[in-house]
Design an enzyme around this catalytic site. Structure first.
Site, short mmCIF file in Angstrom:
data_model
loop_
_atom_site.label_atom_id
_atom_site.label_comp_id
_atom_site.label_asym_id
_atom_site.label_seq_id
_atom_site.Cartn_x
_atom_site.Cartn_y
_atom_site.Cartn_z
N ARG A 157 -6.89 4.86 7.22
CA ARG A 157 -8.28 5.02 6.77
C ARG A 157 -9.07 3.71 6.87
O ARG A 157 -10.18 3.67 7.36
CB ARG A 157 -8.30 5.52 5.33
CG ARG A 157 -7.77 6.93 5.15
CD ARG A 157 -7.82 7.32 3.67
NE ARG A 157 -7.24 8.63 3.43
CZ ARG A 157 -5.96 8.85 3.20
NH1 ARG A 157 -5.12 7.82 3.20
NH2 ARG A 157 -5.51 10.08 2.99
N ILE A 158 -8.47 2.62 6.36
CA ILE A 158 -9.19 1.35 6.37
C ILE A 158 -9.33 0.82 7.79
O ILE A 158 -10.40 0.35 8.19
CB ILE A 158 -8.50 0.32 5.46
CG1 ILE A 158 -8.54 0.81 4.00
CG2 ILE A 158 -9.17 -1.04 5.58
CD1 ILE A 158 -7.74 -0.06 3.04
N ASP A 177 -0.52 1.10 16.14
CA ASP A 177 0.01 1.79 14.96
C ASP A 177 1.40 2.31 15.30
O ASP A 177 1.74 2.51 16.47
CB ASP A 177 -0.90 2.95 14.55
CG ASP A 177 -0.73 3.32 13.08
OD1 ASP A 177 -1.65 3.06 12.29
OD2 ASP A 177 0.33 3.85 12.72
N PRO A 201 0.86 -1.18 6.52
CA PRO A 201 1.59 -1.23 5.25
C PRO A 201 2.78 -2.19 5.36
O PRO A 201 3.19 -2.57 6.47
CB PRO A 201 2.06 0.21 5.06
CG PRO A 201 2.14 0.76 6.45
CD PRO A 201 1.06 0.07 7.24
N SER A 228 -4.47 -6.80 4.06
CA SER A 228 -3.49 -5.75 3.82
C SER A 228 -2.37 -6.22 2.89
O SER A 228 -2.45 -6.05 1.68
CB SER A 228 -2.93 -5.25 5.16
OG SER A 228 -2.03 -4.18 4.96
N ASP A 253 -7.09 -12.47 2.51
CA ASP A 253 -7.32 -12.03 1.13
C ASP A 253 -5.99 -11.79 0.42
O ASP A 253 -5.99 -11.48 -0.78
CB ASP A 253 -8.17 -10.76 1.12
CG ASP A 253 -8.60 -10.37 -0.28
OD1 ASP A 253 -9.12 -11.25 -1.00
OD2 ASP A 253 -8.41 -9.20 -0.67
N GLU A 258 1.86 -13.88 -4.69
CA GLU A 258 0.58 -13.89 -5.42
C GLU A 258 0.82 -13.92 -6.92
O GLU A 258 1.58 -13.09 -7.41
CB GLU A 258 -0.25 -12.67 -5.03
CG GLU A 258 -0.64 -12.65 -3.57
CD GLU A 258 -1.33 -11.37 -3.13
OE1 GLU A 258 -1.80 -11.31 -1.99
OE2 GLU A 258 -1.39 -10.41 -3.94
N HIS A 277 -7.16 -11.94 -3.33
CA HIS A 277 -6.83 -10.50 -3.30
C HIS A 277 -7.93 -9.69 -4.00
O HIS A 277 -7.68 -8.94 -4.95
CB HIS A 277 -5.48 -10.24 -3.97
CG HIS A 277 -4.84 -8.96 -3.50
ND1 HIS A 277 -3.49 -8.82 -3.34
CD2 HIS A 277 -5.37 -7.76 -3.16
CE1 HIS A 277 -3.21 -7.59 -2.93
NE2 HIS A 277 -4.35 -6.92 -2.82
#
Length: 309
Positions: A157-158, A177, A201, A228, A253, A258, A277
């Site tokens: 989707r993104i 993909d 992912p 991502s 990002d 993190e 993020h």
């Protein structure tokens, strides 16, 4: 029933409400939960909601009342889903809430790389335009995107939303993909692209997909963007490529850990933008997220769960 939110602060720092969850049972909301306290805080709960607090097999096995885990995000690698399935615990995620916000943020990052807006604004505020003998000046190369190639790694989707915006800017788009479709091999995408945007992912096969070998395939004039998952990239390899001028710039990002350690090499790499993020975190997206989390729990309790993983 008892419902526990283990780490709700980033989703709702106070400008939204969890109150709709109270219709389903007794609600307990924690801003943050250290991993070592996840079991204790989840004890007795039938439903646990988590964003980044891990729920490994060893914890799940000691929570006999737990029937449902709602992940407050799209990625669900913080839950041992195999153990959950074995224990009869339903796990759901929220796959759709942030598409527009994340796609928009990709271009916030990309346009900053192209124009260095903040650098020029700061220069004007410091008096450089007032002292300039000319009516216009620039402190860095300015880049037009029209006609350039955007390579999108992960065309969900993104990724598709990013492609739509790129085409509106006059860019050519190509995609890679793991699912069948009209996609190009990753190596070909890296060679052809002027901008590479990561939307894959995090799976074992995608971890560290951007490394010294694959970075060497990219044009030295190319930009790399990651909104991502941080571990898609080997941090040191990217920092080395940037510092050696083998890549024009990067905007990230997400990072491999993190919050990052102060000595993460990307924090000091040449022409590397790092944001905390935040691509997903517009108020609009967070409001949709909470609505969908509530709907996921509602459909589970009605006996027809949605967004299961």
């Amino acid at each position: 029933m008892k419902i526990v939110v283990l780490d709700g602060y980033c989703t709702n720092p106070g400008d939204l409400s969890w109150d709709a969850l109270r219709a389903f049972g007794d609600l307990e909301v924690h801003d943050r939960t250290p991993a070592a306290e996840a079991e204790a805080r989840s004890r007795g709960a039938a439903a646990v909601l988590t964003n980044k607090t891990p729920l490994p097999a060893a914890v799940l096995e000691r929570l006999p009342d737990l029937k449902y885990i709602g992940v407050l995000a799209t990625g669900y690698n913080i839950v041992d889903v195999a153990a959950a399935a074995r224990l009869g615990i339903t796990v759901t995620n929220v796959p759709t809430y942030g598409t527009a916000s994340v796609a928009q943020f990709v271009f916030a990052l990309l346009l900053e790389l192209c124009h260095n807006v903040k650098l020029h604004s700061d220069a004007v505020r410091a008096g450089e335009w007032s002292r300039c003998p000319d009516w216009s000046f620039s402190k860095s190369p300015l880049i037009e995107l029209a006609g350039k190639t955007m390579g999108i790694v992960g065309f969900g989707r993104i990724g598709r939303a990013v492609g739509t915006i790129a085409e509106a800017l006059g860019m050519r788009t190509i995609a890679h993909d793991t699912y069948p479709g009209d996609f190009v091999p990753l190596e070909d995408l890296l060679r052809q692209s002027d901008v590479v945007s990561l939307h894959a992912p995090l799976f074992p096969e995608t971890r560290h997909m951007i490394n010294a070998r694959t970075l060497a395939l990219m044009k030295p004039t190319a930009f790399l963007i990651n909104t991502s998952r941080g571990p898609l990239i080997v941090d040191q390899d990217l920092a080395d490529a940037l510092n050696a001028n083998r890549l024009a710039g990067a905007a990230l990002d997400v990072l491999s850990v993190e919050p990052p350690a102060p000595d993460n090499p990307l924090l000091t790499a040449r022409n590397c933008l790092v944001t905390p993020h935040m691509a997903w975190a517009t108020r609009e997206a967070r409001s949709r997220l909470i609505d969908l989390v509530i709907d996921n729990l509602r459909t589970f309790l009605a006996g027809h769960p949605q967004n299961t993983v």
